[in-house]
Design an enzyme around this catalytic site. Structure first.
Site, PDB file in Angstrom:
ATOM      1  N   ASP A 133       0.617  -1.121   0.116  1.00  0.00           N
ATOM      2  CA  ASP A 133      -0.147   0.004   0.062  1.00  0.00           C
ATOM      3  C   ASP A 133       0.957   1.248  -0.085  1.00  0.00           C
ATOM      4  OD1 ASP A 133       1.020  -0.084   2.665  1.00  0.00           O
ATOM      5  OD2 ASP A 133      -0.869   0.231   3.578  1.00  0.00           O
ATOM      6  N   GLU A 134       2.120   1.081   0.059  1.00  0.00           N
ATOM      7  CA  GLU A 134       3.057   2.228   0.341  1.00  0.00           C
ATOM      8  C   GLU A 134       3.156   2.990  -0.938  1.00  0.00           C
ATOM      9  OE1 GLU A 134       6.702   1.670   2.949  1.00  0.00           O
ATOM     10  OE2 GLU A 134       5.449   0.027   3.966  1.00  0.00           O
ATOM     11  N   TYR A 157      12.238   2.671  -1.077  1.00  0.00           N
ATOM     12  CA  TYR A 157      11.492   1.473  -1.114  1.00  0.00           C
ATOM     13  C   TYR A 157       9.982   1.323  -1.946  1.00  0.00           C
ATOM     14  CZ  TYR A 157       8.084  -2.219   0.392  1.00  0.00           C
ATOM     15  OH  TYR A 157       7.440  -3.374   0.431  1.00  0.00           O
ATOM     16  N   LYS A 161       8.868  -0.129  -5.393  1.00  0.00           N
ATOM     17  CA  LYS A 161       7.625  -1.003  -5.731  1.00  0.00           C
ATOM     18  C   LYS A 161       6.842  -0.486  -6.832  1.00  0.00           C
ATOM     19  CE  LYS A 161       6.865  -4.441  -3.998  1.00  0.00           C
ATOM     20  NZ  LYS A 161       7.106  -5.936  -4.141  1.00  0.00           N
TER      21      LYS A 161
HETATM   22  P1  NAD Z   1      11.139 -10.144   3.188  1.00  0.00           P
HETATM   23  O1  NAD Z   1      12.238  -9.126   3.148  1.00  0.00           O
HETATM   24  O2  NAD Z   1      10.912 -10.610   4.647  1.00  0.00           O
HETATM   25  O3  NAD Z   1      11.758 -11.296   2.230  1.00  0.00           O
HETATM   26  C1  NAD Z   1      12.048 -10.977   1.047  1.00  0.00           C
HETATM   27  C2  NAD Z   1      12.624 -12.451   0.356  1.00  0.00           C
HETATM   28  O4  NAD Z   1      13.058 -12.155  -0.919  1.00  0.00           O
HETATM   29  C3  NAD Z   1      13.741 -13.057   1.161  1.00  0.00           C
HETATM   30  O5  NAD Z   1      13.670 -14.244   1.062  1.00  0.00           O
HETATM   31  C4  NAD Z   1      14.852 -12.581   0.292  1.00  0.00           C
HETATM   32  O6  NAD Z   1      16.002 -13.545   0.582  1.00  0.00           O
HETATM   33  C5  NAD Z   1      14.562 -12.629  -1.039  1.00  0.00           C
HETATM   34  N1  NAD Z   1      15.064 -11.862  -1.888  1.00  0.00           N
HETATM   35  C6  NAD Z   1      15.516 -10.458  -1.941  1.00  0.00           C
HETATM   36  N2  NAD Z   1      16.421 -10.101  -2.829  1.00  0.00           N
HETATM   37  C7  NAD Z   1      16.367 -11.096  -3.670  1.00  0.00           C
HETATM   38  C8  NAD Z   1      16.730 -11.370  -5.059  1.00  0.00           C
HETATM   39  N3  NAD Z   1      17.490 -10.452  -5.725  1.00  0.00           N
HETATM   40  N4  NAD Z   1      16.662 -12.550  -5.830  1.00  0.00           N
HETATM   41  C9  NAD Z   1      15.828 -13.422  -5.133  1.00  0.00           C
HETATM   42  N5  NAD Z   1      15.356 -13.232  -3.803  1.00  0.00           N
HETATM   43  C10 NAD Z   1      15.652 -12.242  -3.232  1.00  0.00           C
HETATM   44  O7  NAD Z   1      10.084  -9.509   2.596  1.00  0.00           O
HETATM   45  P2  NAD Z   1       8.514  -9.692   3.116  1.00  0.00           P
HETATM   46  O8  NAD Z   1       8.167  -8.889   4.239  1.00  0.00           O
HETATM   47  O9  NAD Z   1       8.149 -11.117   3.148  1.00  0.00           O
HETATM   48  O10 NAD Z   1       7.692  -9.211   1.581  1.00  0.00           O
HETATM   49  C11 NAD Z   1       7.477  -9.747   0.676  1.00  0.00           C
HETATM   50  C12 NAD Z   1       6.782  -9.191  -0.417  1.00  0.00           C
HETATM   51  O11 NAD Z   1       5.650  -8.620  -0.066  1.00  0.00           O
HETATM   52  C13 NAD Z   1       7.731  -7.841  -0.833  1.00  0.00           C
HETATM   53  O12 NAD Z   1       7.425  -7.910  -2.357  1.00  0.00           O
HETATM   54  C14 NAD Z   1       7.112  -6.820  -0.243  1.00  0.00           C
HETATM   55  O13 NAD Z   1       7.154  -5.631  -1.147  1.00  0.00           O
HETATM   56  C15 NAD Z   1       5.638  -7.081  -0.236  1.00  0.00           C
HETATM   57  N6  NAD Z   1       4.926  -6.536   0.915  1.00  0.00           N
HETATM   58  C16 NAD Z   1       5.408  -6.721   2.111  1.00  0.00           C
HETATM   59  C17 NAD Z   1       4.667  -6.162   3.283  1.00  0.00           C
HETATM   60  C18 NAD Z   1       4.910  -6.412   4.852  1.00  0.00           C
HETATM   61  O14 NAD Z   1       4.265  -5.769   5.574  1.00  0.00           O
HETATM   62  N7  NAD Z   1       6.090  -7.029   5.056  1.00  0.00           N
HETATM   63  C19 NAD Z   1       3.448  -5.518   3.218  1.00  0.00           C
HETATM   64  C20 NAD Z   1       2.751  -5.458   1.647  1.00  0.00           C
HETATM   65  C21 NAD Z   1       3.769  -6.043   0.756  1.00  0.00           C
HETATM   66  P1  TYD Z   2       7.860  -0.819   9.927  1.00  0.00           P
HETATM   67  O1  TYD Z   2       7.690  -1.679  10.353  1.00  0.00           O
HETATM   68  O2  TYD Z   2       9.261  -0.515   9.354  1.00  0.00           O
HETATM   69  O3  TYD Z   2       7.006  -0.663   8.620  1.00  0.00           O
HETATM   70  P2  TYD Z   2       6.688   0.558   7.433  1.00  0.00           P
HETATM   71  O4  TYD Z   2       7.722   1.510   7.395  1.00  0.00           O
HETATM   72  O5  TYD Z   2       6.971  -0.181   6.062  1.00  0.00           O
HETATM   73  O6  TYD Z   2       5.424   0.807   7.454  1.00  0.00           O
HETATM   74  O7  TYD Z   2       7.475   0.665  10.663  1.00  0.00           O
HETATM   75  C1  TYD Z   2       6.194   0.766  11.094  1.00  0.00           C
HETATM   76  C2  TYD Z   2       5.889   2.125  11.594  1.00  0.00           C
HETATM   77  O8  TYD Z   2       6.872   2.029  12.864  1.00  0.00           O
HETATM   78  C3  TYD Z   2       6.477   3.286  10.917  1.00  0.00           C
HETATM   79  O9  TYD Z   2       5.638   4.287  11.138  1.00  0.00           O
HETATM   80  C4  TYD Z   2       7.941   3.370  11.362  1.00  0.00           C
HETATM   81  C5  TYD Z   2       7.736   3.067  12.673  1.00  0.00           C
HETATM   82  N1  TYD Z   2       9.071   2.464  13.530  1.00  0.00           N
HETATM   83  C6  TYD Z   2       9.600   3.193  14.623  1.00  0.00           C
HETATM   84  O10 TYD Z   2       8.804   4.067  15.167  1.00  0.00           O
HETATM   85  N2  TYD Z   2      10.464   2.516  15.235  1.00  0.00           N
HETATM   86  C7  TYD Z   2      11.522   1.497  14.575  1.00  0.00           C
HETATM   87  O11 TYD Z   2      12.347   1.150  15.029  1.00  0.00           O
HETATM   88  C8  TYD Z   2      10.884   1.013  13.226  1.00  0.00           C
HETATM   89  C9  TYD Z   2      11.645  -0.182  12.855  1.00  0.00           C
HETATM   90  C10 TYD Z   2       9.843   1.467  12.842  1.00  0.00           C
END
Ligand code: NAD
Ligand code: TYD
Length: 349
Positions: A133-134, A157, A161
């Site tokens: 959603d970012e 980031y 995306k």
């Molecule tokens: P994560 O950082 O935990 O995992 C990313 C994975 O991708 C890792 O296993 C890493 O080894 C692999 N990776 C990174 N670079 C690579 C490369 N060059 N080649 C092959 N593999 C590679 O991320 P996540 O939080 O599980 O997010 C997964 C997806 O979901 C991402 O596309 C992210 O943008 C999206 N997303 C995440 C969130 C969230 O809250 N975490 C929310 C919405 C969408």
């Molecule tokens: P984060 O988990 O990094 O997710 P995103 O920035 O992708 O939403 O952060 C969630 C919220 O928490 C964001 O407003 C930033 C804040 N935050 C802190 O206040 N302290 C921290 O050390 C981190 C990692 C995040």
């Protein structure tokens, strides 16, 4: 096997939950998990399914086009679920290039490989791009992100995306590549790398370390339990309409400081500490540059069209999450050794 699916980033946080769900739910699908195993990728996340007969792991880097073409040629996937990415905003501020390489170029390499393999016949093929959603930018006090909200990414980031989302839609429009795309809110749950807010703070409370709250702590996020995101991905992959975007969210907005206070309260209970012990660790620190004020998803399209909604309340999800971390200290100790210490030092010193 009925189908072969290539899931990228399956050793990461969300990817490992998606791989587990698909391996267990679809024994007649071959699931190929492609992951480079960066700092965020961890095969310990998949110990329970690593020997499943319908599962295979391939260590490969999506930034290498020739490798991607070779992987597609070898496994000939019918579908791709693309999660591999650099995913942490603070790291993107410190070093944007890795985000541009993996999130933009890596996605382009996968699109090209899929297009080349599928060019003669798109029947039964699908490229599923998992996004955030970012990309919509930052909201004020009111309003929600809809699928039609214009893109306005604010961090390296989210910009990377957004670029990858545009590429996926452009391949759909130009080459008729069959795709679906989802933009999801903040996930939390087991196996989350302790650089993001919730797992970082659980780990710090466990170790009696300060809880670094950025700025005034009044930034707002919409939190979704990771297993519910994996369920949504399953539904969109199988029932979503080609070329469509679906927003996924938890209907669950929290100001950071309120979330942190709830987390402290729960941790005190679970660790049998006196009430208020963990809250004393809260420390306000310098704000993140360009910090987005509020994210909030309107997830009614996926709810109304596909019948998806979260299955777990935030209280339940947070309890499950904390319990998992407390029962898996070895996992935490492994991922916080080595490079993590250097990252932590540079980010919070
Ligand atoms: P994560 O950082 O935990 O995992 C990313 C994975 O991708 C890792 O296993 C890493 O080894 C692999 N990776 C990174 N670079 C690579 C490369 N060059 N080649 C092959 N593999 C590679 O991320 P996540 O939080 O599980 O997010 C997964 C997806 O979901 C991402 O596309 C992210 O943008 C999206 N997303 C995440 C969130 C969230 O809250 N975490 C929310 C919405 C969408
Ligand atoms: P984060 O988990 O990094 O997710 P995103 O920035 O992708 O939403 O952060 C969630 C919220 O928490 C964001 O407003 C930033 C804040 N935050 C802190 O206040 N302290 C921290 O050390 C981190 C990692 C995040």
């Amino acid at each position: 096997m009925k189908k072969t699916l290539l899931i990228t980033g399956g050793a990461g946080f969300i990817g490992s939950h998606v791989v587990r769900l698909f391996v267990n739910k679809y024994p007649d699908y071959k699931i190929v998990n492609l992951d480079a195993l960066t700092y965020a990728g961890n095969l310990e996340n998949l110990k329970d399914i690593e020997h499943a007969p319908n599962y295979e792991f391939v260590r490969a880097d999506i930034t290498e086009p020739a490798t991607m073409n070779a992987v597609f040629e070898k496994y000939r996937p019918d579908g791709v679920i693309h999660l591999a990415a650099e995913s942490h905003v603070d790291r993107s501020i410190a070093d944007p290039n890795a985000f541009i390489q993996t999130n933009v170029m890596g996605t382009a390499n996968l699109l090209n490989a899929a297009r080349y393999l599928w060019k003669d016949n798109y029947e039964g093929k699908r490229f599923y791009h998992v996004s955030t959603d970012e990309v919509y930018g930052s909201l004020g006090e009111t309003g929600f992100f809809l699928e039609t909200t214009p893109y306005d990414p604010q961090s390296p980031y989210s910009a990377s995306k957004a670029a990858s989302d545009h590429l996926v839609r452009a391949y759909g429009n130009t080459y008729h590549l069959p795709f679906v795309l989802t933009n999801c809110s903040n996930n939390y749950g087991p196996n989350h790398f302790p650089e993001k807010l919730i797992p970082l703070f659980i780990n710090n409370i466990r170790n009696n370390k300060p809880l670094p709250v950025y700025g005034d702590g009044k930034y707002t996020r919409d939190w979704l339990y990771v297993v519910d995101h994996a369920r949504a991905i399953d539904m969109v992959f199988h029932n979503g309409k080609n070329g469509e975007t679906y927003n996924i969210g938890g209907f669950n907005e929290w100001q950071n400081i309120e979330l942190v206070k709830l987390l402290c309260k729960k941790m005190d209970e679970k660790l049998h500490r006196e009430e208020g012990t963990s809250a004393h660790l809260i420390t306000y620190i310098k704000d993140r540059p360009g910090h987005d004020r509020r994210y909030a998803i309107d997830a009614n399209k996926i709810k109304n069209e596909l019948g998806w909604e979260p299955s777990v309340t935030f209280e339940e999800g947070l309890d499950k999450t904390i319990d998992w971390y407390l029962a898996n200290e070895e996992w935490l100790n492994h991922v916080t050794s080595g490079d993590y210490q250097k990252y932590y030092q540079e980010q919070y010193s």
